[in-house]
Design a protein around this motif. Structure first.
Motif, short mmCIF file in Angstrom:
data_model
loop_
_atom_site.label_atom_id
_atom_site.label_comp_id
_atom_site.label_asym_id
_atom_site.label_seq_id
_atom_site.Cartn_x
_atom_site.Cartn_y
_atom_site.Cartn_z
N HIS A 67 0.85 -1.18 0.00
CA HIS A 67 0.00 0.00 0.00
C HIS A 67 0.89 1.23 0.00
N PHE A 68 0.65 2.14 -0.94
CA PHE A 68 1.37 3.41 -0.95
C PHE A 68 0.51 4.44 -0.24
N PRO A 69 1.03 5.09 0.79
CA PRO A 69 0.20 6.07 1.51
C PRO A 69 -0.16 7.25 0.63
N ALA B 10 -4.76 5.10 1.07
CA ALA B 10 -3.63 4.36 0.52
C ALA B 10 -3.99 3.84 -0.87
N VAL B 11 -2.99 3.85 -1.75
CA VAL B 11 -3.15 3.21 -3.04
C VAL B 11 -2.83 1.74 -2.85
N LYS B 12 -3.84 0.90 -3.04
CA LYS B 12 -3.62 -0.54 -2.81
C LYS B 12 -3.06 -1.15 -4.09
N ALA B 13 -1.78 -0.89 -4.33
CA ALA B 13 -1.16 -1.28 -5.59
C ALA B 13 -1.11 -2.80 -5.73
N VAL B 14 -0.75 -3.48 -4.64
CA VAL B 14 -0.75 -4.94 -4.62
C VAL B 14 -1.52 -5.33 -3.37
N GLY C 172 -1.97 -8.06 -17.34
CA GLY C 172 -3.01 -7.24 -16.75
C GLY C 172 -2.88 -5.83 -17.29
N GLU C 173 -3.93 -5.03 -17.10
CA GLU C 173 -3.93 -3.70 -17.69
C GLU C 173 -3.12 -2.72 -16.86
N SER C 174 -2.88 -1.57 -17.45
CA SER C 174 -2.09 -0.53 -16.81
C SER C 174 -2.59 -0.24 -15.39
N GLY C 175 -1.67 -0.20 -14.45
CA GLY C 175 -2.02 0.17 -13.10
C GLY C 175 -2.50 -0.97 -12.22
N CYS C 176 -2.53 -2.20 -12.72
CA CYS C 176 -3.05 -3.31 -11.92
C CYS C 176 -2.04 -3.80 -10.90
N GLY C 177 -0.79 -3.33 -10.97
CA GLY C 177 0.19 -3.69 -9.94
C GLY C 177 1.32 -4.60 -10.39
N LYS C 178 1.45 -4.82 -11.68
CA LYS C 178 2.49 -5.72 -12.20
C LYS C 178 3.89 -5.27 -11.81
N SER C 179 4.20 -4.01 -12.09
CA SER C 179 5.54 -3.51 -11.79
C SER C 179 5.81 -3.51 -10.30
N LEU D 243 13.27 -4.04 -4.49
CA LEU D 243 13.38 -2.60 -4.75
C LEU D 243 12.34 -1.85 -3.94
N GLU D 244 11.33 -2.56 -3.47
CA GLU D 244 10.33 -1.99 -2.57
C GLU D 244 10.12 -2.98 -1.43
N GLN D 245 9.76 -2.43 -0.25
CA GLN D 245 9.44 -3.28 0.90
C GLN D 245 7.93 -3.53 0.94
N ASP E 273 10.39 -6.82 -16.57
CA ASP E 273 9.19 -5.98 -16.56
C ASP E 273 9.01 -5.35 -17.93
N GLU E 274 8.10 -5.86 -18.72
CA GLU E 274 7.83 -5.37 -20.07
C GLU E 274 9.11 -5.25 -20.90
N PRO E 275 9.89 -6.33 -21.01
CA PRO E 275 11.19 -6.20 -21.67
C PRO E 275 11.11 -5.92 -23.17
N1 LIG Z 1 5.64 4.90 -5.55
C1 LIG Z 1 4.32 4.95 -5.69
N2 LIG Z 1 3.57 5.79 -4.96
C2 LIG Z 1 2.22 5.82 -5.09
N3 LIG Z 1 1.51 5.04 -5.92
C3 LIG Z 1 2.20 4.17 -6.68
C4 LIG Z 1 3.63 4.07 -6.62
N4 LIG Z 1 4.03 3.13 -7.52
C5 LIG Z 1 2.91 2.68 -8.09
N5 LIG Z 1 1.82 3.29 -7.61
C6 LIG Z 1 0.42 3.03 -8.00
O1 LIG Z 1 0.17 1.66 -7.81
C7 LIG Z 1 -0.66 1.14 -8.84
C8 LIG Z 1 0.04 -0.01 -9.53
O2 LIG Z 1 1.16 0.50 -10.25
P1 LIG Z 1 2.12 -0.44 -11.12
O3 LIG Z 1 3.19 0.43 -11.65
O4 LIG Z 1 2.53 -1.61 -10.30
O5 LIG Z 1 1.15 -0.91 -12.27
P2 LIG Z 1 1.49 -1.74 -13.59
O6 LIG Z 1 0.56 -2.90 -13.59
O7 LIG Z 1 2.93 -2.02 -13.68
O8 LIG Z 1 1.02 -0.74 -14.74
P3 LIG Z 1 1.66 -0.43 -16.16
O9 LIG Z 1 1.13 -1.49 -17.08
O10 LIG Z 1 1.08 0.92 -16.49
O11 LIG Z 1 3.14 -0.43 -16.02
C9 LIG Z 1 -0.96 2.31 -9.76
O12 LIG Z 1 -2.20 2.85 -9.40
C10 LIG Z 1 0.15 3.28 -9.46
O13 LIG Z 1 -0.27 4.60 -9.71
#
Ligand SMILES: Nc1ncnc2c1ncn2[C@@H]1O[C@H](COP(=O)(O)OP(=O)(O)OP(=O)(O)O)[C@@H](O)[C@H]1O
Ligand SMILES: Nc1ncnc2c1ncn2[C@@H]1O[C@H](COP(=O)(O)OP(=O)(O)OP(=O)(O)O)[C@@H](O)[C@H]1O
Ligand code: SF4
Ligand code: SF4
Ligand SMILES: [Mg+2]
Ligand SMILES: [Mg+2]
Lengths: 326, 379
Positions: free
Chosen positions: B46-48, B61-65, B82-89, B98-100, B214-216
């Motif tokens: 979760h990103f605050p 919080a952004v519930k990224a994963v 998955g689509e953009s923003g679903c949390g893959k990265s 790279l993140e905790q 990641d999207e190589p």
């Molecule tokens: N450092 C951060 N601080 C706040 N929110 C973040 C941070 N990193 C990612 N997010 C948010 O977390 C969610 C998931 O992001 P992530 O980059 O993992 O998606 P993704 O699946 O890789 O998307 P894409 O296909 O666009 O690369 C998004 O809503 C993003 O805005």
């Protein structure tokens, strides 16, 4: 008579490193109600050709070095800028890849849509706003009436692209050029936007030029395809014929190198090497350094666009062999 | 694939490197093919979301994963789509430290590595390397290719003693099909595909066991994309690598993956083998995603059903209750609002024999196959 006919267009850019020949003799045609897909890799000259048609080329450094662009019977390259400006927006319109940067971030979406009607048709603010709502509804933006005063960043990528489509359609043009309209969008959103574009095209019987590097998108919506390589058209064909039996080694290479959703293979057959620099296009056939079929003549003689059939052509000296080898 | 130098010599040299790496892998690694080398459980990030400039207050919080579990087996490729923003990265960054994570565990060869630090962390990180999406921005333009590929050796000098570095870097260039003489060139002197090869060479430098990519190939043109995909497949065979391959292109993922996980709003909604996901998807979101992918074949496109989803993906700061997908799902019922579906083999399929293709985890209360989502099989 075709709606648009581009004949032997040449465009070059004068850069510090030399003259980049971005477009080297491109010809294509689009009829009303027809979709022409222009396919090619990055830098092959798809956008520059479209910009020349729209009259929005960067001049200088760009320069139209030859050719004709016949639209509804008149050569656009011979018209004064003022005439061309009237055609833009009213008769032909363009949709760009990146909707966010094509919309003004500090003006509401409704204002920007309405501007088309105020400027071109002298409508009042109120009338223009009502038109804007109507357009937003037409491109299926939910709650259009409530959202008409929202700013671009308040919409999702897919909605912004739909707003761009609305703007292009505002004055009911006869020709739409869509330059990678869905490249920046997710697949599910891409499907929504393409479906919308196809529906509207049918409704208004517009000519549509769809620029893309995605062979999949093309298969579904286009009537015919023009494949570009290094500023030239290397093959044109009705869409089904091109997929069934490509008449140019580059097209064949592209088709073989893309993974398909419905196939699980192990080795993709990649095209070796990479596209040439436009400052130094190889003599003869531009594709020859990468072509598995290349022969000595390919390094000296530039292949013309040979007629393969009534409605298809290939710029390969050996297109017949490709057919026979099938 | 590349005309840089003679194929025979290269094949021989590659053979030598391959054997060396294999021997090391075998000696060090008692993990047989098929065993989970990486076990991820209930991972949360979760990103605050803060408000105020001087006094930052957390307002959400952004519930990224939001609770992701999967295994990565030795020598396999797990695709994540998955689509953009679903949390893959974000998943990729958590796995590579790279993140905790906010919660959850990551096990590497049975050992919990979630909260390692110092030397222990360094040792593990060496084995889990990342390859990034953008070959244009992920390489430092002021460093030579030799410095870029050799940089990981600064952190892990034990892998390549100083005097040995140049040779090691040249070996790596060779492995990824670039001319070893390019060692002193700068990134801008290479094309996109070549830059991605440099990124891969760098990822291989420490001879990791796992590569998280990641999207190589997303930024590459189709003709070049195939070169890089083939290279990754070849390196996997040679070095017994395990890949996590992240992409939004379902066709590329199918091509390279043994198993695939589909993500939506911070969760994996369906996971299974290539056949299970692509031929026997039971989750509505997977089905919609598959149906939206065009195939480059007009005849196959005919008679195919396209599920066009309504609306947009909700914000990860405020996901829907129950099933995250319910706001766009055509099958949603009251149960979907109040009860979160778990990622398990759906009840209605559990009594079939274990080898049925539908017998794979799908997070849907009403999981069922659906015909004509995919293009008809060629006949
Ligand atoms: N450092 C951060 N601080 C706040 N929110 C973040 C941070 N990193 C990612 N997010 C948010 O977390 C969610 C998931 O992001 P992530 O980059 O993992 O998606 P993704 O699946 O890789 O998307 P894409 O296909 O666009 O690369 C998004 O809503 C993003 O805005
Ligand atoms: N304003 C400009 N100044 C200099 N060169 C330009 C300019 N615009 C385009 N070019 C060059 O013309 C060539 C063709 O560019 P164009 O944008 O038409 O390619 P494209 O086929 O649309 O590629 P993409 O798929 O990347 O959009 C490129 O090499 C580009 O660098
Ligand atoms: S003309 Fe020659 S080099 Fe060009 S595509 Fe045909 S065979 Fe290949
Ligand atoms: S649980 Fe309900 S809302 Fe979620 S995917 Fe299944 S049917 Fe749709
Ligand atoms: Mg372009
Ligand atoms: Mg990402």
């Amino acid at each position: 008579m075709s709606l648009l006919e581009v004949r032997d267009l040449h465009v070059e850019f004068h850069t510090r490193d030399g003259v980049a020949k971005a477009v080297n003799g491109v010809s294509y045609e689009v009829d009303a109600g027809e979709t022409l897909a222009v396919l090619g890799e990055s830098g092959s000259g798809k956008s520059v050709t479209a910009q020349a048609v729209m009259g929005i080329l960067d001049i200088p450094p760009g320069r139209i070095a030859g050719g004709e662009i016949i639209f509804q019977g008149q050569d656009l390259l011979k018209l004064p800028e003022e005439e061309r400006r009237k055609i833009r927006g009213r008769k032909m319109a363009m949709i760009f890849q990146d909707a966010l940067s094509s919309l003004n971030p500090v003006l509401s979406v409704g204002y920007q849509l309405g501007e088309m009607f105020r400027v071109h048709q002298g409508m009042s603010r109120k009338e223009a706003r009502a038109k804007a709502v109507e357009l937003m509804e037409r491109v299926r933006i939910p709650a259009a009436r409530e959202r008409v005063n929202d700013y671009p960043h308040q919409f999702s990528g897919g909605m912004r692209q739909r707003i761009m489509i609305a703007m292009a359609l505002a004055l009911e043009p006869d020709l739409i050029i869509a330059d990678e309209p869905t490249t920046a969008l997710d697949v599910t959103v891409q499907a929504q936007v393409m479906e919308l574009l196809a529906d509207l095209q049918r409704e208004f019987n517009m000519g549509l030029i769809l620029i893309t590097h995605d062979l999949g998108v093309v298969a579904d919506v286009a009537d015919k395809i023009a494949v570009m390589y290094a500023g030239r058209i290397v093959e044109t064909a009705p869409v089904k014929d091109l997929y069934r039996a490509p008449a140019h080694p580059y097209t064949r290479g592209l088709l073989d190198s893309i993974p398909r959703l419905d196939q699980k293979g192990h080795q993709l057959s990649a095209i070796k090497g990479m596209p040439p620099s436009l400052l130094e296009i190889p003599p003869g056939c531009a594709f020859n350094p990468r072509c598995p079929m290349a022969r000595p003549v390919c390094r000296t003689d530039e292949p013309p666009l040979y007629e393969v059939d009534d409605d298809r052509a290939s710029a390969c000296h050996f297109w017949k062999e490709m057919f026979d080898a099938r | 694939m590349h005309a840089d130098h003679s194929g025979k010599k290269q094949a021989r040299e590659e053979g030598v490197i391959a054997r060396k790496l294999m021997a090391r892998a075998q000696a060090e690694n008692a993990y047989a093919e098929g065993e989970a080398i990486l076990e991820v459980r209930d991972l949360v990030k979760h990103f605050p979301l803060t408000q105020g400039i001087v006094l930052k207050r957390q307002v959400g919080a952004v519930k990224a994963v939001d609770g992701v579990s999967f295994d990565l087996h030795k020598g396999e490729t797990l695709g994540i789509v998955g689509e953009s923003g679903c949390g893959k990265s974000t998943v990729a960054k958590l796995v590579t430290h790279l993140e905790q994570p906010t919660a959850g565990t990551i096990r590497y060869k049975g050992e919990d590595i979630t909260r390692l630090s110092g030397r222990a962390l360094k040792a593990v990180r060496r084995n889990i390397q990342m390859v990034f999406q953008d070959p244009y921005t992920s390489l430092n333009p002021r460093m030579t290719v030799g410095d870029i590929i050799g940089e990981p050796f600064d952190i892990h000098p034990e892998v390549a003693p100083k005097g040995d570095r140049r040779r090691k870097v040249q070996e790596l260039l060779d492995v990824v099909g670039l001319n070893p003489e390019y060692i002193n060139r700068y990134p801008h002197q290479f094309s996109g595909g070549q830059r991605q090869r440099i990124g891969i060479a760098r990822g291989l430098a420490l001879r990791p066991e796992i590569i998280v990519a990641d999207e190589p190939v997303s930024a590459l043109d189709v003709s070049v994309q195939a070169q890089v995909v083939n290279l990754m497949a070849k390196l996997q065979d040679e070095f017994g690598l395990s890949y996590m391959f992240i992409a939004h292109d379902l066709s590329v993922v199918r091509h390279i993956s043994d198993r695939v996980g589909v993500m939506y709003l911070g969760k994996i909604v369906e996971i299974g083998t290539d056949t299970e996901i692509y031929e026997h998807a039971t989750h509505p979101y997977t089905q919609a995603l598959l149906s939206a992918v065009p195939v480059p074949d007009p005849e196959a496109e005919e008679g195919r059903e396209r599920i066009v989803l309504e609306g947009d993906v909700p914000s990860p700061a405020n996901p829907p209750s129950g099933c995250h997908f319910r706001t766009r799902c055509w099958k949603a019922q009251h149960r979907c609002v109040v009860e979160e579906p778990l990622l398990i083999v759906p009840e209605n399929f559990t009594d079939t024999a274990g080898d049925e293709p539908v017998h794979h985890p799908s997070a849907c209360h009403f999981a069922a196959e659906r015909a004509s989502v995919m293009p008809p099989a060629e006949g």
